[in-house]
Design an enzyme around this catalytic site. Structure first.
Site, short mmCIF file in Angstrom:
data_model
loop_
_atom_site.label_atom_id
_atom_site.label_comp_id
_atom_site.label_asym_id
_atom_site.label_seq_id
_atom_site.Cartn_x
_atom_site.Cartn_y
_atom_site.Cartn_z
N HIS A 126 -56.38 29.22 43.90
CA HIS A 126 -57.29 28.28 43.62
C HIS A 126 -58.59 28.91 43.68
O HIS A 126 -58.82 29.77 44.33
CB HIS A 126 -57.61 26.85 44.51
CG HIS A 126 -56.28 26.08 44.42
ND1 HIS A 126 -56.07 25.05 43.53
CD2 HIS A 126 -55.26 25.54 45.20
CE1 HIS A 126 -55.14 24.42 43.29
NE2 HIS A 126 -54.43 24.94 44.65
N HIS A 168 -52.90 20.84 47.80
CA HIS A 168 -52.63 21.40 49.26
C HIS A 168 -54.11 21.01 50.04
O HIS A 168 -53.77 20.23 51.09
CB HIS A 168 -52.66 22.75 49.54
CG HIS A 168 -51.19 23.34 49.25
ND1 HIS A 168 -50.79 23.33 48.09
CD2 HIS A 168 -50.33 23.98 50.09
CE1 HIS A 168 -49.68 23.88 47.88
NE2 HIS A 168 -49.17 24.36 49.33
#
Length: 345
Positions: A257, A205
């Protein structure tokens, strides 16, 4: 007749260029597609008492589809709008410079073909660079196989002696032990989600949105020089950067993440965007400039090095640097390239 032959030659060159561009894009796109469908990440071991991989699973604040949509559509729509306005103003400026008594129409620039080619030459490097960024991210993901913060919750690994680890259970007897022989036994998540739990580094992303929107920020800085806009351009650029940062922050707060994954992803997107605008696109290519009013057709005005070609205008040559992406535009829209530097809206 000479201008017609030159125009046909330009068309052939551009068709060849589009063909080679598509081949390059396909070559980059195939491994991205294959890795997404059948790629298997490196199976990294884990420490049961590693707190960084024991977070609960959360749904995405920004899904992958939404991220890809706004990361690509915002730059594409913006670039098209800017190029349309630029082109119309360039056509207007050029036509005003022509002899009003000329009834042949040879000096009128071919607006539609020039505009489509101009848009293509702005978007093709953007798409090519996006694939470079995505493939770089995927190579890192599948070769490193870093575990996501929600790994234990999604995988619920079970080792050979039957011990099963979850975020609710402790690690009695397995503290400080690095476990490599395990199987994911979770029934709440499908195989795709379990595989995805091994793809933390780097953040896709973050890298993709950073590439796309930083590329647009640089494009606007170089291309959008309309004094009437005032602070509109820097405001728009600032909002784009905020969107990049916000996207990265959500990946951390959603436990998708680690912070370092996001940081490296943002840096990778930034670097690829800078390299793409400088070395792949023609945004920083030195432009040849014209003083005076040329009276021949656009196809005969100048060649790619700024040499005079049956024109009554005076051509001044900038320091020689060949346009590194759209050199085949010469016969089709060199007039637009020459005059758009002087546009002041």
């Amino acid at each position: 007749m000479n201008s017609f032959n030159t125009y046909l030659s330009a068309n052939k060159r551009c068709v060849r260029k589009v063909g080679t561009d598509l081949c390059a894009i396909i070559i980059l796109g195939i491994p991205v597609f294959v890795l997404f469908l059948v790629g298997q990440p490196y199976k990294r071991g884990f420490n049961c008492d590693d707190e960084s991989i024991r977070y609960p699973y959360k749904d995405n604040t920004i899904t992958s589809v939404v991220n890809y949509l706004y990361s690509t559509l915002i730059p594409i729509i913006t670039i098209i709008i800017v190029e349309i306005v630029y082109h119309r103003k360039a056509i207007q400026n050029y036509n005003q410079s022509q002899d009003p008594d000329d009834s042949t129409g040879l000096n009128k620039m071919p607006a539609n073909t020039d505009l489509l080619w101009q848009i293509y030459c702005r978007l093709a490097p953007f798409i090519f660079g996006a694939l470079i960024s995505q493939l770089t991210t995927d190579i890192a993901k599948y070769t490193i196989g870093r575990l996501r913060p929600h790994f234990i919750d999604v995988c619920k690994p079970e080792i050979s002696d039957g011990t099963r680890f979850t975020i609710q259970t402790g690690c009695q007897g397995y503290e400080y032990r690095y476990i490599t022989d395990y199987q994911c036994t979770s029934i709440e998540f499908n195989d795709h989600r379990k595989r995805d739990a091994h793809l933390s580094f780097m953040s896709g992303h973050s890298s993709f949105v950073a590439y796309c929107l930083v590329y647009l920020v640089i494009y606007l800085q170089v291309r959008l020089r309309w004094s009437a806009l005032g602070f509109i351009r820097p405001l728009y650029q600032t909002l784009l950067i905020y969107l990049v940062i916000y996207t990265g922050f959500t990946r951390i707060s959603d436990y998708k993440h680690h912070w370092s994954d996001v940081l490296i992803g943002l840096l990778q997107g930034l670097v690829v965007a800078i390299l793409s605008t400088v070395f792949i696109s023609d945004l920083f290519a030195t432009r040849t400039r014209i003083v005076g009013c040329p009276t021949t057709a656009a196809a005969e005005l100048t060649d790619s090095y700024g040499t005079n070609s049956q024109s009554t205008g005076i051509i001044h040559q900038s320091p020689k640097r060949h346009p590194n992406y759209d050199s085949c535009k010469v016969e089709m829209d060199e007039n637009l390239r020459l005059y758009d530097n002087d546009i002041n809206i």
